[in-house]
Enzyme design. Structure first.
Site, PDB file in Angstrom:
ATOM      1  N   ARG A  78       0.984  -4.522   9.288  1.00 23.63           N
ATOM      2  CA  ARG A  78       1.354  -4.283  10.680  1.00 23.63           C
ATOM      3  C   ARG A  78       1.326  -5.603  11.439  1.00 23.63           C
ATOM      4  O   ARG A  78       0.506  -6.465  11.152  1.00 23.63           O
ATOM      5  CB  ARG A  78       0.361  -3.318  11.331  1.00 23.63           C
ATOM      6  CG  ARG A  78       0.575  -1.871  11.016  1.00 23.63           C
ATOM      7  CD  ARG A  78      -0.365  -0.994  11.814  1.00 23.63           C
ATOM      8  NE  ARG A  78      -1.763  -1.182  11.441  1.00 23.63           N
ATOM      9  CZ  ARG A  78      -2.657  -1.861  12.134  1.00 23.63           C
ATOM     10  NH1 ARG A  78      -2.317  -2.444  13.261  1.00 23.63           N
ATOM     11  NH2 ARG A  78      -3.903  -1.962  11.721  1.00 23.63           N
ATOM     12  N   TYR A 206       8.341  -2.645   6.211  1.00 24.74           N
ATOM     13  CA  TYR A 206       7.027  -2.343   5.639  1.00 24.74           C
ATOM     14  C   TYR A 206       6.203  -1.350   6.450  1.00 24.74           C
ATOM     15  O   TYR A 206       6.026  -1.508   7.662  1.00 24.74           O
ATOM     16  CB  TYR A 206       6.211  -3.648   5.508  1.00 24.74           C
ATOM     17  CG  TYR A 206       4.929  -3.429   4.756  1.00 24.74           C
ATOM     18  CD1 TYR A 206       4.921  -3.432   3.371  1.00 24.74           C
ATOM     19  CD2 TYR A 206       3.747  -3.159   5.421  1.00 24.74           C
ATOM     20  CE1 TYR A 206       3.753  -3.188   2.670  1.00 24.74           C
ATOM     21  CE2 TYR A 206       2.571  -2.917   4.734  1.00 24.74           C
ATOM     22  CZ  TYR A 206       2.586  -2.938   3.348  1.00 24.74           C
ATOM     23  OH  TYR A 206       1.434  -2.683   2.660  1.00 24.74           O
ATOM     24  N   GLY A 207       5.684  -0.332   5.790  1.00 27.40           N
ATOM     25  CA  GLY A 207       4.564   0.482   6.259  1.00 27.40           C
ATOM     26  C   GLY A 207       4.653   1.000   7.676  1.00 27.40           C
ATOM     27  O   GLY A 207       5.668   1.540   8.110  1.00 27.40           O
ATOM     28  N   GLY A 208       3.550   0.805   8.398  1.00 27.02           N
ATOM     29  CA  GLY A 208       3.428   1.336   9.750  1.00 27.02           C
ATOM     30  C   GLY A 208       4.454   0.781  10.723  1.00 27.02           C
ATOM     31  O   GLY A 208       4.666   1.351  11.794  1.00 27.02           O
ATOM     32  N   LYS A 215       2.042   5.489  12.639  1.00 28.99           N
ATOM     33  CA  LYS A 215       1.319   4.943  13.786  1.00 28.99           C
ATOM     34  C   LYS A 215       2.153   5.038  15.070  1.00 28.99           C
ATOM     35  O   LYS A 215       1.610   5.269  16.147  1.00 28.99           O
ATOM     36  CB  LYS A 215       0.942   3.482  13.538  1.00 28.99           C
ATOM     37  CG  LYS A 215       0.165   3.233  12.241  1.00 28.99           C
ATOM     38  CD  LYS A 215      -1.167   3.947  12.184  1.00 28.99           C
ATOM     39  CE  LYS A 215      -2.013   3.442  11.023  1.00 28.99           C
ATOM     40  NZ  LYS A 215      -3.196   4.239  10.771  1.00 28.99           N
ATOM     41  N   HIS A 235      -7.021   8.249  15.783  1.00 27.15           N
ATOM     42  CA  HIS A 235      -6.994   7.580  14.476  1.00 27.15           C
ATOM     43  C   HIS A 235      -8.206   8.062  13.672  1.00 27.15           C
ATOM     44  O   HIS A 235      -9.169   7.329  13.477  1.00 27.15           O
ATOM     45  CB  HIS A 235      -7.031   6.067  14.740  1.00 27.15           C
ATOM     46  CG  HIS A 235      -6.832   5.214  13.538  1.00 27.15           C
ATOM     47  ND1 HIS A 235      -7.279   3.915  13.470  1.00 27.15           N
ATOM     48  CD2 HIS A 235      -6.223   5.444  12.357  1.00 27.15           C
ATOM     49  CE1 HIS A 235      -6.955   3.389  12.293  1.00 27.15           C
ATOM     50  NE2 HIS A 235      -6.327   4.306  11.602  1.00 27.15           N
ATOM     51  N   SER A 257      -9.110   0.383  10.096  1.00 22.88           N
ATOM     52  CA  SER A 257      -8.490   0.225   8.771  1.00 22.88           C
ATOM     53  C   SER A 257      -9.439  -0.508   7.820  1.00 22.88           C
ATOM     54  O   SER A 257     -10.167  -1.405   8.236  1.00 22.88           O
ATOM     55  CB  SER A 257      -7.187  -0.564   8.893  1.00 22.88           C
ATOM     56  OG  SER A 257      -6.278   0.120   9.711  1.00 22.88           O
ATOM     57  N   CYS A 259     -12.150   0.473   6.326  1.00 26.12           N
ATOM     58  CA  CYS A 259     -13.598   0.746   6.445  1.00 26.12           C
ATOM     59  C   CYS A 259     -13.985   2.019   5.694  1.00 26.12           C
ATOM     60  O   CYS A 259     -15.000   2.635   5.988  1.00 26.12           O
ATOM     61  CB  CYS A 259     -14.000   0.869   7.914  1.00 26.12           C
ATOM     62  SG  CYS A 259     -14.028  -0.705   8.769  1.00 26.12           S
ATOM     63  N   GLY A 260     -13.126   2.431   4.754  1.00 23.65           N
ATOM     64  CA  GLY A 260     -13.493   3.554   3.889  1.00 23.65           C
ATOM     65  C   GLY A 260     -13.112   4.917   4.418  1.00 23.65           C
ATOM     66  O   GLY A 260     -13.727   5.920   4.058  1.00 23.65           O
ATOM     67  N   ASP A 284      -6.219  10.095   8.035  1.00 21.06           N
ATOM     68  CA  ASP A 284      -5.884   8.986   8.930  1.00 21.06           C
ATOM     69  C   ASP A 284      -5.673   9.382  10.391  1.00 21.06           C
ATOM     70  O   ASP A 284      -6.026   8.632  11.281  1.00 21.06           O
ATOM     71  CB  ASP A 284      -4.614   8.286   8.415  1.00 21.06           C
ATOM     72  CG  ASP A 284      -4.373   6.939   9.072  1.00 21.06           C
ATOM     73  OD1 ASP A 284      -5.352   6.200   9.284  1.00 21.06           O
ATOM     74  OD2 ASP A 284      -3.216   6.612   9.376  1.00 21.06           O
ATOM     75  N   SER A 375      -1.932  -4.031  -0.105  1.00 19.37           N
ATOM     76  CA  SER A 375      -0.982  -3.255  -0.922  1.00 19.37           C
ATOM     77  C   SER A 375      -1.317  -1.769  -0.814  1.00 19.37           C
ATOM     78  O   SER A 375      -2.467  -1.403  -0.561  1.00 19.37           O
ATOM     79  CB  SER A 375      -1.011  -3.721  -2.372  1.00 19.37           C
ATOM     80  OG  SER A 375      -2.334  -3.709  -2.875  1.00 19.37           O
ATOM     81  N   ARG A 376      -0.310  -0.923  -1.036  1.00 26.49           N
ATOM     82  CA  ARG A 376      -0.436   0.492  -0.670  1.00 26.49           C
ATOM     83  C   ARG A 376       0.052   1.454  -1.743  1.00 26.49           C
ATOM     84  O   ARG A 376       0.863   1.103  -2.592  1.00 26.49           O
ATOM     85  CB  ARG A 376       0.385   0.752   0.600  1.00 26.49           C
ATOM     86  CG  ARG A 376      -0.063  -0.034   1.824  1.00 26.49           C
ATOM     87  CD  ARG A 376      -1.244   0.622   2.500  1.00 26.49           C
ATOM     88  NE  ARG A 376      -1.774  -0.156   3.611  1.00 26.49           N
ATOM     89  CZ  ARG A 376      -2.483   0.365   4.593  1.00 26.49           C
ATOM     90  NH1 ARG A 376      -2.744   1.658   4.627  1.00 26.49           N
ATOM     91  NH2 ARG A 376      -2.955  -0.407   5.552  1.00 26.49           N
ATOM     92  N   GLY A 501     -20.222   8.310  -2.702  1.00 29.35           N
ATOM     93  CA  GLY A 501     -20.667   9.709  -2.718  1.00 29.35           C
ATOM     94  C   GLY A 501     -21.990   9.936  -2.023  1.00 29.35           C
ATOM     95  O   GLY A 501     -22.260  11.021  -1.493  1.00 29.35           O
TER      96      GLY A 501
END
Length: 590
Positions: A78, A206-208, A215, A235, A257, A259-260, A284, A375-376, A501
């Site tokens: 982005r 690309y992407g967003g 987004k 979000h 983004s 952060c898991g 998301d 990468s996605r 977990g």
């Protein structure tokens, strides 16, 4: 395959037809292709993308239905500096957004789009954000010259005839125009016109930047519409926790983004918690609206996952690994000689003879990373073995807890609960995280990212905080608000908390708090669990380590309060006084 049988039938909606004709006249494509979302059409478009070298067919025995794409090396994330909110008045966009006058930006972009699709196909992609029939669901139509965008939008949204059926004869749809142009960074603009429900994106593939439902509509335009219409576009992931006796609790969580978020949305409880189950509603984005019963209801407007590949593996996210094993488009990962994919943090060691994300030979001696850090994978949510059936429910799910969290090496404890809704809004508003690769910029420095919405709020952030405070008036049973930090480190730069977990132990305390079943201690920053409140079965984790993980260091908190000042000063003219009072109360408690 006969191309004549695809892309031909235009819909009967007159407003839509007229708008598409206006765009066609401007961009002058060789042909117009109306997308219907059928399986046959997907096969036809995929074969075309492979023939044109846009997609590469992967090893179909090992990764059935999977394809590979490399973006332009200058077009990998982005681009916040190229993203604009074009409201009539500058203060409507606010100081955290780039603003441009709508008329000026329309003229500039229309100038760039004139003749932009000569020699190309103009695809018309009608799509739904949200389950069909939901009162929260929105219709969008994206016009694009990228077959890659069409195939990704097919995964990320409910696309084609289903959207036209929901639209009917209405003129209420988001208008999106996208062209890759020559993919030059100087000609890259992602412009939002919230008052017109319109998005124009040029110069990126690309992407967003280009999957305009994600987004652009779901958050930037969505947040603006939500404020006008009494709902919230956030979000946030949405998950369901089901206890062994069948009790279901729904949780939403906002993390910036990388952060898991996807890992948490697909979490698998440790084996010792037999009978507990977590299912994913979304990873998301959450659209949330107060219900008639005074609770906050949420839907996931998306139909797929556009996840970061590096770091995804069987330990961090087994459900994601199952999800991306078929019918997935991989972008900017590394390519192995046997036609499979690899990235840093993969379960397998890097095989010899790989090509990196730019297509260059790569070996373990290479200085560059094999896969781009951003990468996605694009995968349908129906691939997820832990998909919640509620993901398709038009009514949405009632949210009992909202969790905020960022990536912080110090200061923030593992978990604490806000004293009330206003305090919770303050926690979300002052959230911070270290910079990630998903936003082009500096790695490592802490930036404020209120509610993880800083890059995605489609209007003035001060008004956005006011909207959060105002939503409380429509709720008689609001969600409880929590803050987590999985990433606190010790003096040796090692994480205090095992994460993955094991985060279920924290989540279980959160669930019990929302049900009034768990105790907590009052501290200067909020309600915090004692060591005894966690079920430690199957994990050797000492009381001392837990105390370090939960420590409130007054010196660190004073620095934290000083660094919050910057955002507060930036928003001073629209900042709700309630948040200023919350900060003063925190200072007095510390």
């Amino acid at each position: 395959m006969d191309t004549k049988q695809y892309g031909a039938p235009a819909p009967t909606n007159e407003t839509l037809r007229q708008w598409v004709e206006q765009v066609r006249t401007m961009v002058t494509p060789d042909q117009v292709f109306w997308v219907d979302g059928s399986e046959e059409e997907k096969q036809f478009l995929t074969e075309q993308a492979v023939a044109q070298g846009i997609l590469l067919k992967l090893n179909q025995e090992k990764l059935p239905g999977c394809y590979y794409h490399r973006s332009n090396p200058n077009d990998v994330a982005r681009v916040e500096q190229c993203t604009f909110i074009c409201t009539p008045a500058k203060d409507e966009a606010g100081p955290t957004n780039n603003w441009a006058p709508p008329r000026e930006m329309y003229e500039k972009l229309y100038g760039m789009l004139r003749g932009a699709m000569v020699g190309r196909t103009m695809y018309v992609v009608p799509y739904l954000m949200g389950p069909p029939g939901s009162p929260l669901t929105k219709v969008g139509v994206e016009i694009t010259d990228s077959i890659y965008v069409v195939l990704n939008m097919r995964i990320m949204s409910r696309m084609g005839k289903i959207a036209l059926e929901q639209l009917g004869a209405s003129d209420d749809f988001n208008r999106g125009i996208h062209s890759v142009l020559d993919c030059h960074p100087d000609r890259r603009f992602i412009a939002h016109f919230p008052q017109d429900n319109t998005i124009i994106s040029v110069g990126s593939g690309y992407g967003g930047n280009v999957l305009l439902g994600k987004k652009c509509l779901a958050l930037r335009i969505g947040s603006y519409l939500g404020r006008m219409q009494g709902w919230m576009a956030e979000h946030m992931l949405i998950l369901c926790v089901e206890s062994p006796d069948g009790e279901k609790t729904y949780v939403a969580a906002a993390f910036p983004s990388a952060c898991g978020k996807t890992n948490f949305a697909m979490l698998i409880p440790p084996k010792v918690f037999n009978g507990w189950k977590i299912t994913t509603i979304g990873d998301d984005i959450a659209w949330m609206k107060p219900g008639a019963d005074g609770r906050l209801y949420a839907i996931n407007p998306e139909a797929g996952y556009f996840g970061v590949a590096p770091g995804t593996n069987r330990k961090s996210n087994p459900n994601a690994m199952d999800t991306i094993s078929r019918d997935t488009i991989y972008t900017n990962v590394a390519l192995t000689p046997e036609g499979t994919v690899w990235w840093e943090g993969h379960d397998d060691p890097p095989p010899e003879g790989m090509l990196d994300w730019k297509g260059n030979p790569w070996s373990s001696d290479s200085k560059e990373k094999a896969a781009h850090p951003n990468s996605r994978f694009t995968s349908p949510m129906t691939n997820n073995p832990a998909l919640a059936p509620e993901a398709h429910d038009p009514a949405g799910v009632p949210i009992s807890a909202i969790i905020f969290g960022g990536r912080r090496a110090s200061t923030m404890p593992l978990i604490f609960q806000s004293f009330n809704w206003i305090h919770g809004v303050y926690l979300g508003a002052t959230m911070g995280s270290e910079m990630t690769a998903a936003a082009a910029g500096t790695l490592g420095q802490v930036r404020r990212d209120p509610m993880a919405m800083l890059p995605f709020c489609g209007y003035n952030m001060g008004d956005y905080f006011n909207h959060w405070l105002g939503i409380r008036d429509s709720l008689t049973d609001p969600p409880r608000i929590f803050h987590v930090n999985w990433f606190r480190k010790d003096a040796d730069d090692k994480f205090f908390w095992p994460g993955f977990g094991e985060n279920f132990r924290v989540l279980r305390w959160i669930i019990d708090r929302t049900k009034g079943r768990a105790r907590a201690s009052e501290t200067s920053i909020g309600w915090m669990p004692r060591y005894e409140e966690f079920d430690w079965t199957g994990l050797d984790y000492s009381r001392e380590k837990f105390m370090q993980c939960m420590k409130i260091d007054p010196g660190e908190w004073q620095r934290e309060l000083i660094s919050q000042t910057e955002l507060f000063l930036l928003l001073h003219d629209r900042l709700p006084k309630e948040l200023i009072f919350q900060r003063e109360l925190l200072i007095s408690r510390l």
